[in-house]
Design a protein around this motif. Structure first.
Motif, PDB file in Angstrom:
ATOM      1  N   VAL A   1      45.056  54.076  42.656  1.00  0.00           N
ATOM      2  CA  VAL A   1      45.108  52.644  42.372  1.00  0.00           C
ATOM      3  C   VAL A   1      43.785  52.253  41.727  1.00  0.00           C
ATOM      4  CG1 VAL A   1      44.289  52.004  44.674  1.00  0.00           C
ATOM      5  CG2 VAL A   1      45.602  50.361  43.326  1.00  0.00           C
ATOM      6  N   TYR A   2      43.860  51.294  40.804  1.00  0.00           N
ATOM      7  CA  TYR A   2      42.688  50.895  40.030  1.00  0.00           C
ATOM      8  C   TYR A   2      42.414  49.406  40.203  1.00  0.00           C
ATOM      9  CZ  TYR A   2      43.952  55.241  37.657  1.00  0.00           C
ATOM     10  OH  TYR A   2      44.282  56.531  37.376  1.00  0.00           O
ATOM     11  N   LEU A   3      41.154  49.054  39.976  1.00  0.00           N
ATOM     12  CA  LEU A   3      40.790  47.650  39.893  1.00  0.00           C
ATOM     13  C   LEU A   3      39.898  47.489  38.670  1.00  0.00           C
ATOM     14  CD1 LEU A   3      41.070  44.873  41.309  1.00  0.00           C
ATOM     15  CD2 LEU A   3      38.823  45.332  42.341  1.00  0.00           C
ATOM     16  N   GLN A   4      40.458  46.922  37.615  1.00  0.00           N
ATOM     17  CA  GLN A   4      39.687  46.628  36.419  1.00  0.00           C
ATOM     18  C   GLN A   4      39.027  45.275  36.587  1.00  0.00           C
ATOM     19  OE1 GLN A   4      39.202  48.499  33.509  1.00  0.00           O
ATOM     20  NE2 GLN A   4      37.714  46.876  33.030  1.00  0.00           N
ATOM     21  N   MET A   5      37.707  45.262  36.489  1.00  0.00           N
ATOM     22  CA  MET A   5      36.943  44.038  36.720  1.00  0.00           C
ATOM     23  C   MET A   5      36.219  43.644  35.441  1.00  0.00           C
ATOM     24  SD  MET A   5      35.445  44.834  40.529  1.00  0.00           S
ATOM     25  CE  MET A   5      34.331  46.117  39.949  1.00  0.00           C
ATOM     26  N   ASN A   6      36.572  42.518  34.891  1.00  0.00           N
ATOM     27  CA  ASN A   6      35.957  42.007  33.670  1.00  0.00           C
ATOM     28  C   ASN A   6      35.220  40.711  33.955  1.00  0.00           C
ATOM     29  OD1 ASN A   6      37.207  44.129  32.227  1.00  0.00           O
ATOM     30  ND2 ASN A   6      39.026  42.888  31.844  1.00  0.00           N
ATOM     31  N   SER A   7      34.371  40.319  33.039  1.00  0.00           N
ATOM     32  CA  SER A   7      33.610  39.070  33.157  1.00  0.00           C
ATOM     33  C   SER A   7      32.953  38.967  34.527  1.00  0.00           C
ATOM     34  CB  SER A   7      34.536  37.869  32.920  1.00  0.00           C
ATOM     35  OG  SER A   7      35.136  37.929  31.644  1.00  0.00           O
ATOM     36  N   LEU A   8      32.288  40.018  34.921  1.00  0.00           N
ATOM     37  CA  LEU A   8      31.700  40.059  36.262  1.00  0.00           C
ATOM     38  C   LEU A   8      30.598  39.036  36.424  1.00  0.00           C
ATOM     39  CD1 LEU A   8      31.785  43.895  36.746  1.00  0.00           C
ATOM     40  CD2 LEU A   8      32.749  42.237  38.337  1.00  0.00           C
ATOM     41  N   LYS A   9      30.507  38.520  37.645  1.00  0.00           N
ATOM     42  CA  LYS A   9      29.516  37.512  38.002  1.00  0.00           C
ATOM     43  C   LYS A   9      28.643  38.043  39.134  1.00  0.00           C
ATOM     44  CE  LYS A   9      33.003  33.926  37.136  1.00  0.00           C
ATOM     45  NZ  LYS A   9      33.734  32.776  37.739  1.00  0.00           N
ATOM     46  N   PRO A  10      27.445  37.528  39.275  1.00  0.00           N
ATOM     47  CA  PRO A  10      26.594  37.962  40.396  1.00  0.00           C
ATOM     48  C   PRO A  10      27.286  37.799  41.754  1.00  0.00           C
ATOM     49  CG  PRO A  10      25.273  36.769  38.817  1.00  0.00           C
ATOM     50  CD  PRO A  10      26.697  36.644  38.354  1.00  0.00           C
ATOM     51  N   GLU A  11      28.116  36.802  41.897  1.00  0.00           N
ATOM     52  CA  GLU A  11      28.802  36.591  43.178  1.00  0.00           C
ATOM     53  C   GLU A  11      29.898  37.623  43.438  1.00  0.00           C
ATOM     54  OE1 GLU A  11      28.283  34.331  40.739  1.00  0.00           O
ATOM     55  OE2 GLU A  11      29.991  32.959  40.537  1.00  0.00           O
ATOM     56  N   ASP A  12      30.185  38.499  42.472  1.00  0.00           N
ATOM     57  CA  ASP A  12      31.115  39.600  42.707  1.00  0.00           C
ATOM     58  C   ASP A  12      30.420  40.783  43.375  1.00  0.00           C
ATOM     59  OD1 ASP A  12      32.549  38.862  39.511  1.00  0.00           O
ATOM     60  OD2 ASP A  12      33.397  38.372  41.476  1.00  0.00           O
ATOM     61  N   THR A  13      29.107  40.705  43.522  1.00  0.00           N
ATOM     62  CA  THR A  13      28.355  41.785  44.169  1.00  0.00           C
ATOM     63  C   THR A  13      28.833  41.979  45.596  1.00  0.00           C
ATOM     64  OG1 THR A  13      26.392  41.456  42.795  1.00  0.00           O
ATOM     65  CG2 THR A  13      26.065  42.489  44.951  1.00  0.00           C
ATOM     66  N   ALA A  14      29.221  43.208  45.921  1.00  0.00           N
ATOM     67  CA  ALA A  14      29.774  43.506  47.242  1.00  0.00           C
ATOM     68  C   ALA A  14      30.094  44.992  47.320  1.00  0.00           C
ATOM     69  CB  ALA A  14      31.048  42.696  47.496  1.00  0.00           C
ATOM     70  N   VAL A  15      30.410  45.427  48.528  1.00  0.00           N
ATOM     71  CA  VAL A  15      31.036  46.737  48.697  1.00  0.00           C
ATOM     72  C   VAL A  15      32.536  46.521  48.584  1.00  0.00           C
ATOM     73  CG1 VAL A  15      31.404  48.692  50.218  1.00  0.00           C
ATOM     74  CG2 VAL A  15      29.172  47.561  50.166  1.00  0.00           C
ATOM     75  N   TYR A  16      33.173  47.283  47.724  1.00  0.00           N
ATOM     76  CA  TYR A  16      34.605  47.155  47.481  1.00  0.00           C
ATOM     77  C   TYR A  16      35.346  48.266  48.212  1.00  0.00           C
ATOM     78  CZ  TYR A  16      33.953  43.470  44.071  1.00  0.00           C
ATOM     79  OH  TYR A  16      33.647  42.265  43.466  1.00  0.00           O
ATOM     80  N   TYR A  17      36.388  47.858  48.933  1.00  0.00           N
ATOM     81  CA  TYR A  17      37.173  48.784  49.736  1.00  0.00           C
ATOM     82  C   TYR A  17      38.614  48.820  49.258  1.00  0.00           C
ATOM     83  CZ  TYR A  17      33.339  48.380  53.111  1.00  0.00           C
ATOM     84  OH  TYR A  17      32.114  48.388  53.726  1.00  0.00           O
ATOM     85  N   CYS A  18      39.158  50.018  49.251  1.00  0.00           N
ATOM     86  CA  CYS A  18      40.566  50.235  48.988  1.00  0.00           C
ATOM     87  C   CYS A  18      41.284  50.317  50.338  1.00  0.00           C
ATOM     88  CB  CYS A  18      40.704  51.548  48.222  1.00  0.00           C
ATOM     89  SG  CYS A  18      42.360  52.114  47.930  1.00  0.00           S
ATOM     90  N   ALA A  19      42.503  49.786  50.405  1.00  0.00           N
ATOM     91  CA  ALA A  19      43.256  49.797  51.639  1.00  0.00           C
ATOM     92  C   ALA A  19      44.731  50.067  51.363  1.00  0.00           C
ATOM     93  CB  ALA A  19      43.095  48.470  52.373  1.00  0.00           C
ATOM     94  N   ALA A  20      45.411  50.608  52.366  1.00  0.00           N
ATOM     95  CA  ALA A  20      46.818  50.960  52.199  1.00  0.00           C
ATOM     96  C   ALA A  20      47.613  50.616  53.451  1.00  0.00           C
ATOM     97  CB  ALA A  20      46.958  52.455  51.910  1.00  0.00           C
ATOM     98  N   VAL A  21      48.850  50.243  53.229  1.00  0.00           N
ATOM     99  CA  VAL A  21      49.762  49.999  54.340  1.00  0.00           C
ATOM    100  C   VAL A  21      51.160  50.425  53.901  1.00  0.00           C
ATOM    101  CG1 VAL A  21      50.123  47.595  53.652  1.00  0.00           C
ATOM    102  CG2 VAL A  21      50.649  48.315  55.992  1.00  0.00           C
TER     103      VAL A  21
END
Length: 124
Positions: free
Chosen positions: A79-99
């Protein structure tokens, strides 16, 4: 059971782009609804995006709608997450999850399996 490994994080300037990937183990990837969450320092983990088992249905947090795109390739168990027009407030640890199942959850407690996270830092 499924194991998830994220990759693709890094440091990018505001306005830039990154694509996160989440590789899943196992032969039943297509039976899982997948999601992305993020956690910034000092904040709760929050929902970012989710995608149905076939990829036909997606859902986004208002804060990323129009900028981020979630997709999946069931043949590659990814699974992918394409992130465009990034902002400083997008700064974080990003986690993938499944159910397993059909429901597209937006709450942390609705997901059973989690990756270790990948750091995304957006400089101003």
């Amino acid at each position: 059971q499924v194991q998830l490994v994220e990759s693709g994080g890094g440091l990018v300037q505001a306005g830039g782009s990154l694509r996160l990937s989440c590789a899943a183990s196992g032969r039943t990837f297509s039976s899982y609804t997948m999601g992305w969450f993020r956690q910034a320092p000092g904040k709760w983990r929050e929902f970012v995006a989710a995608i149905s088992r076939t990829g036909r249905n997606t859902y986004y947090a208002d804060s990323v709608k129009g900028r981020f795109t979630i997709s999946r390739d069931n043949a590659k168990n990814t699974v992918y997450l394409q992130m465009n027009s990034l902002k400083p407030e997008d700064t974080a640890v990003y986690y993938c999850a499944a159910v397993p199942g059909l429901r597209i959850g937006v709450r942390e407690g609705e997901y059973e399996y989690w990756g270790q996270g990948t750091q995304v830092t957006v400089s101003s």
